[in-house]
Design a protein around this motif. Structure first.
Motif, mmCIF file in Angstrom:
data_model
loop_
_atom_site.group_PDB
_atom_site.id
_atom_site.type_symbol
_atom_site.label_atom_id
_atom_site.label_comp_id
_atom_site.label_asym_id
_atom_site.label_seq_id
_atom_site.Cartn_x
_atom_site.Cartn_y
_atom_site.Cartn_z
ATOM 1 N N UNK A 1 -3.189 -0.425 -6.720
ATOM 2 C CA UNK A 1 -1.929 -0.202 -7.422
ATOM 3 C C UNK A 1 -1.046 0.772 -6.654
ATOM 4 N N UNK A 2 -1.658 1.836 -6.130
ATOM 5 C CA UNK A 2 -0.907 2.839 -5.365
ATOM 6 C C UNK A 2 -0.328 2.222 -4.089
ATOM 7 N N UNK A 3 -1.162 1.523 -3.328
ATOM 8 C CA UNK A 3 -0.725 0.942 -2.056
ATOM 9 C C UNK A 3 0.344 -0.118 -2.274
ATOM 10 N N UNK A 4 0.180 -0.933 -3.302
ATOM 11 C CA UNK A 4 1.171 -1.974 -3.570
ATOM 12 C C UNK A 4 2.500 -1.360 -4.010
ATOM 13 N N UNK A 5 2.440 -0.239 -4.737
ATOM 14 C CA UNK A 5 3.679 0.457 -5.116
ATOM 15 C C UNK A 5 4.407 0.957 -3.868
ATOM 16 N N UNK A 6 3.650 1.533 -2.936
ATOM 17 C CA UNK A 6 4.245 1.999 -1.682
ATOM 18 C C UNK A 6 4.822 0.818 -0.907
ATOM 19 N N UNK A 7 4.087 -0.286 -0.856
ATOM 20 C CA UNK A 7 4.555 -1.482 -0.134
ATOM 21 C C UNK A 7 5.891 -1.968 -0.683
ATOM 22 N N UNK A 8 5.981 -2.074 -1.996
ATOM 23 C CA UNK A 8 7.217 -2.560 -2.603
ATOM 24 C C UNK A 8 8.367 -1.572 -2.398
ATOM 25 N N UNK A 9 8.046 -0.275 -2.417
ATOM 26 C CA UNK A 9 9.081 0.730 -2.167
ATOM 27 C C UNK A 9 9.612 0.615 -0.738
ATOM 28 N N UNK A 10 8.725 0.407 0.225
ATOM 29 C CA UNK A 10 9.146 0.281 1.620
ATOM 30 C C UNK A 10 10.017 -0.955 1.832
ATOM 31 N N UNK A 11 9.742 -2.014 1.062
ATOM 32 C CA UNK A 11 10.526 -3.239 1.202
ATOM 33 C C UNK A 11 11.989 -3.028 0.816
ATOM 34 N N UNK A 12 12.246 -2.044 -0.039
ATOM 35 C CA UNK A 12 13.614 -1.831 -0.518
ATOM 36 C C UNK A 12 14.415 -0.885 0.371
ATOM 37 N N UNK A 13 13.746 -0.261 1.345
ATOM 38 C CA UNK A 13 14.412 0.760 2.149
ATOM 39 C C UNK A 13 15.020 0.171 3.413
ATOM 40 N N UNK A 14 16.163 0.690 3.837
ATOM 41 C CA UNK A 14 16.678 0.322 5.165
ATOM 42 C C UNK A 14 15.781 0.913 6.243
ATOM 43 N N UNK A 15 15.775 0.306 7.407
ATOM 44 C CA UNK A 15 14.889 0.748 8.496
ATOM 45 C C UNK A 15 15.491 1.967 9.192
ATOM 46 N N UNK A 16 15.383 3.117 8.516
ATOM 47 C CA UNK A 16 15.966 4.341 9.074
ATOM 48 C C UNK A 16 14.983 5.088 9.978
ATOM 49 N N UNK A 17 13.710 4.864 9.819
ATOM 50 C CA UNK A 17 12.733 5.591 10.617
ATOM 51 C C UNK A 17 11.324 5.204 10.212
ATOM 52 N N UNK A 18 10.316 5.745 10.894
ATOM 53 C CA UNK A 18 8.927 5.371 10.608
ATOM 54 C C UNK A 18 8.417 6.009 9.325
ATOM 55 N N UNK A 19 7.383 5.390 8.758
ATOM 56 C CA UNK A 19 6.661 5.956 7.625
ATOM 57 C C UNK A 19 5.528 6.810 8.174
ATOM 58 N N UNK A 20 5.400 8.032 7.687
ATOM 59 C CA UNK A 20 4.374 8.963 8.167
ATOM 60 C C UNK A 20 3.230 8.990 7.164
ATOM 61 N N UNK A 21 1.999 8.797 7.664
ATOM 62 C CA UNK A 21 0.802 8.830 6.820
ATOM 63 C C UNK A 21 -0.160 9.855 7.403
ATOM 64 N N UNK A 22 -0.702 10.721 6.551
ATOM 65 C CA UNK A 22 -1.691 11.689 7.044
ATOM 66 C C UNK A 22 -2.667 12.055 5.947
ATOM 67 N N UNK A 23 -3.861 12.462 6.343
ATOM 68 C CA UNK A 23 -4.842 13.039 5.425
ATOM 69 C C UNK A 23 -5.227 14.394 6.011
ATOM 70 N N UNK A 24 -6.499 14.612 6.325
ATOM 71 C CA UNK A 24 -6.877 15.874 6.979
ATOM 72 C C UNK A 24 -6.976 15.665 8.490
ATOM 73 N N UNK A 25 -7.895 14.798 8.916
ATOM 74 C CA UNK A 25 -8.007 14.496 10.347
ATOM 75 C C UNK A 25 -7.058 13.378 10.757
ATOM 76 N N UNK A 26 -6.559 12.617 9.782
ATOM 77 C CA UNK A 26 -5.624 11.541 10.094
ATOM 78 C C UNK A 26 -6.273 10.280 10.617
ATOM 79 N N UNK A 27 -7.555 10.054 10.289
ATOM 80 C CA UNK A 27 -8.236 8.859 10.792
ATOM 81 C C UNK A 27 -8.943 8.075 9.686
ATOM 82 N N UNK A 28 -9.719 8.741 8.844
ATOM 83 C CA UNK A 28 -10.532 8.047 7.847
ATOM 84 C C UNK A 28 -9.708 7.484 6.708
#
Length: 256
Positions: A80-107
């Protein structure tokens, strides 16, 4: 002898949950508003660099119920969370990259990015390939999806999401009927009683075939997505590792 333990800060909290402004060097971070979800917090943030007259608005998603080097308790929440993000990204103009991070940024980051990417492909009618997606992610950042548990969880989430989408796919006249537009299904052409009887037998045979095909596909899907079968697909049959409780061998997925 007492040994003091050092509390390790995995990620600095660089934004505020409450409306207000914090300063990080030359960067000013202003929290505009916040929405509380079941497993996440969605915050609207404005970023401004010192001496810069303009600011940038960022939608910040914070998914808190995900343990480090592990997976959420069940697929439904992350889907549900990922699909909400997906649909939100679909509505945005391509102004820049989406940044994703956790602690190490891999798992956790790798698991989320892979699932989001595969959802985007499915939504465009492209057949998903989880292994190929992970291999491609690891070409750009090492150790993306950190262990076998996270790898299997991508399959489980994708299956859950696809099953949910398939359950809502109905003939168009039924979709309109659910909106109280009350259209009528297509009218049958006039025919004799003999041809009607023959047509009923053909339709019954087609329904039985579709039902048996659907049941077979479900059995095949469950067999393929079983963790033990997925584990075997990570290596050629001639180089399967010995059985072990240690899942760190997953990191031998080829980098190419």
């Amino acid at each position: 002898m007492q040994i003091d333990t050092l509390a390790l800060v995995l990620c600095e909290k660089y934004w505020s949950f409450e409306p207000g402004t914090v300063q990080h060097g030359r960067i000013q971070v202003t929290t505009v508003n916040r929405q509380q979800g079941p497993d996440c917090i969605i915050t609207t943030i404005k970023l401004r660099q010192r001496d810069c007259p303009t600011d940038r608005t960022v939608t910040h998603y914070y998914y808190s119920s995900w343990p480090d080097q592990g997976v959420p308790k069940e697929p439904a929440s992350l889907c549900a969370f990922t699909d909400h993000v997906r649909q939100h990204l679909e509505t945005l103009p391509r102004l820049g990259p989406t940044v994703v991070h956790c602690s190490a940024g891999v798992g956790r980051s790798g698991t989320f990015v892979a699932l989001l990417w595969l959802m985007q492909l499915c939504a465009r009618g492209i057949r998903p390939d989880v292994r190929a997606a992970v291999e491609d992610l690891r070409l750009h950042r090492m150790w993306m999806i950190q262990n076998l548990q996270q790898y299997v969880f991508v399959y489980q989430c994708l299956r859950h999401w696809l099953n949910a989408r398939m359950s809502t796919t109905r003939p168009i006249w039924q979709q309109l009927q659910s909106l109280n537009l009350k259209p009528s299904p297509p009218k049958p052409e006039p025919h004799s009683s003999a041809s009607a009887s023959k047509g009923n037998k053909v339709r019954k045979k087609h329904r039985q075939h579709r039902r048996s095909t659907s049941e077979q596909e479900q059995i095949t899907s469950q067999h393929f997505l079983h963790p033990s079968n997925l584990f075997k697909k990570l290596w050629p049959s001639s180089t399967l590792p010995k059985k072990s409780s240690n899942t760190s061998a997953f990191t031998q997925l080829p980098y190419r």
